[in-house]
Design an enzyme around this catalytic site. Structure first.
Site, PDB file in Angstrom:
ATOM      1  CD  GLN A 145      -1.468  -9.013 -18.617  1.00 55.63           C
ATOM      2  OE1 GLN A 145      -2.303  -9.279 -19.469  1.00 55.63           O
ATOM      3  NE2 GLN A 145      -0.183  -8.808 -18.894  1.00 55.63           N
ATOM      4  CB  SER A 146      -5.071 -10.263 -13.149  1.00 57.36           C
ATOM      5  OG  SER A 146      -4.187 -10.759 -12.147  1.00 57.36           O
ATOM      6  N   GLY A 147      -4.048  -7.433 -11.490  1.00 50.30           N
ATOM      7  CA  GLY A 147      -4.215  -6.682 -10.259  1.00 50.30           C
ATOM      8  C   GLY A 147      -4.626  -5.243 -10.505  1.00 50.30           C
ATOM      9  N   GLY A 168      -1.605  -3.326 -12.218  1.00 49.99           N
ATOM     10  CA  GLY A 168      -1.348  -3.841 -13.547  1.00 49.99           C
ATOM     11  C   GLY A 168      -2.471  -3.532 -14.524  1.00 49.99           C
ATOM     12  N   GLY A 201       7.959  -0.667  -6.623  1.00 49.53           N
ATOM     13  CA  GLY A 201       8.087  -1.078  -5.239  1.00 49.53           C
ATOM     14  C   GLY A 201       6.969  -0.516  -4.389  1.00 49.53           C
ATOM     15  CB  SER A 202       5.705  -0.544  -1.486  1.00 47.95           C
ATOM     16  OG  SER A 202       5.002  -0.015  -0.378  1.00 47.95           O
ATOM     17  CB  SER A 203       6.008   4.776   0.075  1.00 46.19           C
ATOM     18  OG  SER A 203       4.734   4.400   0.572  1.00 46.19           O
ATOM     19  CB  CYS A 204       6.145  -0.010   3.188  1.00 45.32           C
ATOM     20  SG  CYS A 204       6.463  -1.467   2.187  1.00 45.32           S
ATOM     21  CE1 TYR A 237       4.477  -6.150  -1.243  1.00 44.97           C
ATOM     22  CE2 TYR A 237       4.889  -3.922  -0.471  1.00 44.97           C
ATOM     23  CZ  TYR A 237       4.469  -4.785  -1.461  1.00 44.97           C
ATOM     24  OH  TYR A 237       4.054  -4.293  -2.672  1.00 44.97           O
ATOM     25  CE  LYS A 266       6.842  -4.959  -4.133  1.00 50.57           C
ATOM     26  NZ  LYS A 266       6.765  -5.277  -5.572  1.00 50.57           N
ATOM     27  N   PRO A 311       5.889   3.893  -5.431  1.00 52.27           N
ATOM     28  CG  PRO A 311       4.489   2.658  -6.778  1.00 52.27           C
ATOM     29  CD  PRO A 311       5.769   2.565  -6.018  1.00 52.27           C
ATOM     30  CG  ASN A 334      -0.282   4.268   1.629  1.00 51.44           C
ATOM     31  OD1 ASN A 334       0.067   3.137   1.917  1.00 51.44           O
ATOM     32  ND2 ASN A 334       0.065   5.323   2.339  1.00 51.44           N
ATOM     33  CG  HIS A 372      -3.417  -1.945   1.463  1.00 53.44           C
ATOM     34  ND1 HIS A 372      -3.022  -2.134   0.155  1.00 53.44           N
ATOM     35  CD2 HIS A 372      -2.522  -2.619   2.227  1.00 53.44           C
ATOM     36  CE1 HIS A 372      -1.923  -2.881   0.130  1.00 53.44           C
ATOM     37  NE2 HIS A 372      -1.614  -3.193   1.369  1.00 53.44           N
ATOM     38  CE  LYS A 431     -14.214  -1.246  10.827  1.00 50.26           C
ATOM     39  NZ  LYS A 431     -13.081  -1.021  11.768  1.00 50.26           N
TER      40      LYS A 431
END
Length: 339
Positions: free
Chosen positions: A18-20, A23, A112-115, A142, A146, A169, A171, A185, A193
């Site tokens: 939850q700190s991310g 989350g 998870g992640s779409s990767c 990673y 996942k 999800p 990106n 990312h 930059k």
């Protein structure tokens, strides 16, 4: 719209991680649901430790769990710490899922992640593309972790009858994103930059890769809405995609970020650096059928994210713009990464 399958009102709800960025967005969204939110921090429970995870779960007794905890990072981070990405993510998800079973969690959503999808998956990527081809090498560690999390939820449904579901999800970006130059990312990396280039009056800024790969980006608040929709309206072992429904090239993204930040110099693309997966756009037909659609346009979300960055970076006061100067070498090129 499909009927509601699970009611969060008055439930004891835990957001792991939850700190991310993810989350904290889910916590904000849950604040409108009339549930009892369980608070935790890494100082209270290290989710890579079975003993700590099991003890915390036994004491807190959550009824619903949003599994958003993970070790994340871009190409540079994945390439530098492959063992950490694989081991830590495997431990986190295995510990939380097993502790949830032991202590009677009624429903769990694993994010998870779409990767996880093959490098050359059909576009837009359907959920059944999982495990149909080789992964993108730049983030395979990673991705494998996942994939294991998805399989854990399926296995616990089959063997133990647990109502554990998973979602993939695309990106993500938004307030609370990671602006660490070596671990961020693509969107925060480009913002860092562009912000530095603008403040230093640089004539150009360098971007890793050719600029041709296409990516899809979803604001984290849209993701939080989708997570709530799945928790309350979805129950099946098949994973389900969460995306924006449209993509753009990295070149177009860099131009959009530069416009939001106010950098007016040249963008130079270093094609000798890795591009990652050529294209990654998710098929979101299944979650649309559940009554959810994204609502935050990319330009609006980027402006909101940059404002958050300005307010939360170590130097919270804006630097005055300098006059145009010769081009400067920006050491943030290593941070440019996209899944």
């Amino acid at each position: 719209m499909p009927e509601q399958l699970y009611d969060l009102r008055n439930k004891r709800v835990w957001v792991a991680g939850q700190s991310g960025m993810v989350g904290s967005a889910i916590l904000r969204r849950l604040g409108r649901e009339g549930c009892h939110l369980l608070r935790s921090s890494h100082a209270e429970v290290d989710l890579t430790s079975w003993e700590q995870t099991e003890a915390w779960m036994a004491a807190a007794r959550p009824q619903a769990v949003f599994m958003a905890a993970a070790k994340v990072g871009g190409i540079h981070a994945n390439d530098s710490y492959p063992a950490d990405f694989l081991h830590q993510n495997l431990m986190i998800e295995a510990n939380v899922v097993e502790a949830a079973r032991r202590h009677g969690v009624e429903k769990l959503l694993f994010l998870g992640s779409s990767c996880i999808y093959p490098r050359l998956a059909p576009q837009p990527i359907p959920e059944d593309a999982l495990l149909t081809g080789p992964l993108e090498p730049t983030n395979q560690w990673y991705a494998i972790a996942k994939i294991a999390g998805v399989m854990l939820c399926q296995a616990y449904r089959r063997q133990h009858g647990c109502d554990f579901i998973s979602a993939m999800p695309t990106n993500l970006y938004g307030p609370g994103d990671n602006f660490d130059p070596l671990g961020s990312h693509v969107i925060p990396a480009l913002m860092l930059k562009a912000d530095r280039a603008r403040r230093e009056g640089a004539a150009f800024m360098e971007v890793w890769g050719s600029g041709r790969p296409r990516r899809e980006f979803l604001h984290v608040d849209d993701l939080a809405d989708a997570a709530l929709r799945l928790m309350t309206h979805y129950s099946d072992e098949s994973t389900i995609n969460i995306g924006a429904g449209e993509d753009l090239s990295i070149r177009a993204l860099a131009e959009l970020v530069a416009d939001v930040v106010g950098f007016e110099g040249e963008l130079r693309f270093d094609a000798s650096k890795p591009d990652g997966t050529p294209r990654k756009l998710l098929d979101i037909g299944r979650i649309r059928a559940l009554g959810w659609s994204p609502t935050i346009p990319l330009a609006e979300g980027l402006a909101q994210t940059y404002e958050w960055f300005l307010q939360n970076r170590p130097e919270t006061r804006e630097h005055p713009r300098r006059s145009r100067a010769p081009a400067v070498a920006l050491p943030l090129s290593a941070a440019f990464a996209q899944r």
